[in-house]
Write an enzyme that holds these catalytic residues in place. Sequence first.
Site, PDB file in Angstrom:
ATOM      1  N   ASN A  37       0.838  -1.196   0.000  1.00 32.06           N
ATOM      2  CA  ASN A  37       0.000   0.000   0.000  1.00 32.06           C
ATOM      3  C   ASN A  37       0.872   1.245   0.000  1.00 32.06           C
ATOM      4  O   ASN A  37       1.455   1.604   1.021  1.00 32.06           O
ATOM      5  CB  ASN A  37      -0.905  -0.003   1.231  1.00 32.06           C
ATOM      6  N   SER A  42       5.538  13.726   0.092  1.00 35.71           N
ATOM      7  CA  SER A  42       6.286  14.773  -0.623  1.00 35.71           C
ATOM      8  C   SER A  42       7.286  15.391   0.342  1.00 35.71           C
ATOM      9  O   SER A  42       6.876  15.857   1.383  1.00 35.71           O
ATOM     10  CB  SER A  42       5.337  15.842  -1.132  1.00 35.71           C
ATOM     11  N   SER A  43       8.516  15.441  -0.008  1.00 36.34           N
ATOM     12  CA  SER A  43       9.350  14.467  -0.686  1.00 36.34           C
ATOM     13  C   SER A  43      10.756  14.668  -0.182  1.00 36.34           C
ATOM     14  O   SER A  43      11.597  15.289  -0.812  1.00 36.34           O
ATOM     15  CB  SER A  43       9.394  14.665  -2.219  1.00 36.34           C
ATOM     16  N   GLU A  97      10.103  14.232  -8.428  1.00 34.09           N
ATOM     17  CA  GLU A  97       9.529  13.311  -9.413  1.00 34.09           C
ATOM     18  C   GLU A  97       8.994  14.117 -10.593  1.00 34.09           C
ATOM     19  O   GLU A  97       8.647  15.288 -10.463  1.00 34.09           O
ATOM     20  CB  GLU A  97       8.407  12.464  -8.792  1.00 34.09           C
TER      21      GLU A  97
END
Lengths: 152, 152, 152
Positions: A37, A42-43, A97
């Site tokens: 899961n 962030s991050s 990302e």
Amino acid sequence: MLPTPKKFFVTAAAAEGHSCLNAFDNALLKARIGNVNLLRVSSILPPGAEFDPDLELPPGSLVPTAYGSIVSEVPGETISAAVGVGISEDTFGVIMEFSGKCTREEASKAIEKMLQEAFQVRGMKLVDMKIAAVEHTVEKVGCCLAAVPLWY
Amino acid sequence: MLPTPKKFFVTAAAAEGHSCLNAFDNALLKARIGNVNLLRVSSILPPGAEFDPDLELPPGSLVPTAYGSIVSEVPGETISAAVGVGISEDTFGVIMEFSGKCTREEASKAIEKMLQEAFQVRGMKLVDMKIAAVEHTVEKVGCCLAAVPLWY
Amino acid sequence: MLPTPKKFFVTAAAAEGHSCLNAFDNALLKARIGNVNLLRVSSILPPGAEFDPDLELPPGSLVPTAYGSIVSEVPGETISAAVGVGISEDTFGVIMEFSGKCTREEASKAIEKMLQEAFQVRGMKLVDMKIAAVEHTVEKVGCCLAAVPLWY
């Protein structure tokens, strides 16, 4: 408080599926994080977190993960996702990302720039980058995913 | 179960960046939550949680946070984000977030209305509101962020 | 590590509200998860997790939850959300969520297909499915939500 993660790895994969969510699920499986899961974060790489590329995550566990993904239903379209961990000398790191309709190389370059800016604004020295990126040409329903799972 | 948060603060900030994610990252830094891992939650203030505006969060920690944000790449555009915590007399509270292409005042008004509705449908009395809001005129890539970090 | 959930239920509800977030909040309340903090997860049922339809969640608690939702501001529009848990013989399960401008039946069918594909790619036998779905015709601002809360 919630326990702060101590380990991480980087991963990226692409896959097709019969629906958008199945394409995403299939990309997660290829990236070795399909049976857990994901808890999206962030991050920030916690201070002292160790790089462990062989981590095995117990099925169903809650895994704090920074990730980017893109799904496309346009056959022939090129999509990419990339993720990068910027490592500092002696404290926390920063995770960035990126995903878009571009090549793997463009996604990687974008990540490098983002990490450089993230370290510059923090007045920190960027001593290393770990980047994972993937590119995919859509057949029917395609997904690119890049992730940094954090673990214990 | 996961530990229920006991403290909170409200914060809002705007920033520019060279990419959408960097603008978001820079807004997080200005809002004093740039070096932690936000775990997005929706959106209840736990019973008994104390307001602590001077909270310092350890870098890399997992921080349950209700937040709203908006990023724009349209120079000259006005964007805003607001967040509000509705406080009840003696039990849990409700958190609402809003972001849009509007002024700070409009975002704050929206939050007030949303909190009033949230308390009305629960049959609860709204005794106080803590609101944080921010407005920004985009230069190149701008982000407005408003957040309620929950902590221990 | 974060504790792995041990129980779950499935729920779906629709509601109107004066704003998008209030419609979502009202749907959460109808679904019996309006007074907790949802932590969105993707999307595995932990091994051994028990189905408990009467679970009561403490207000303000952090609840790992897989969910899908859709909000519409188009009066007369039909929207739906569905969620499904695919149960395996003796190990973890898979959760899929779907939302769109379609009927409840179409959303449920989509979930069934998605679960079948998710089990097929894992080489696992799908022995049971628990599906919750809801359909709503928008009056002003409507929301459909379907969720699988995981608990302890």
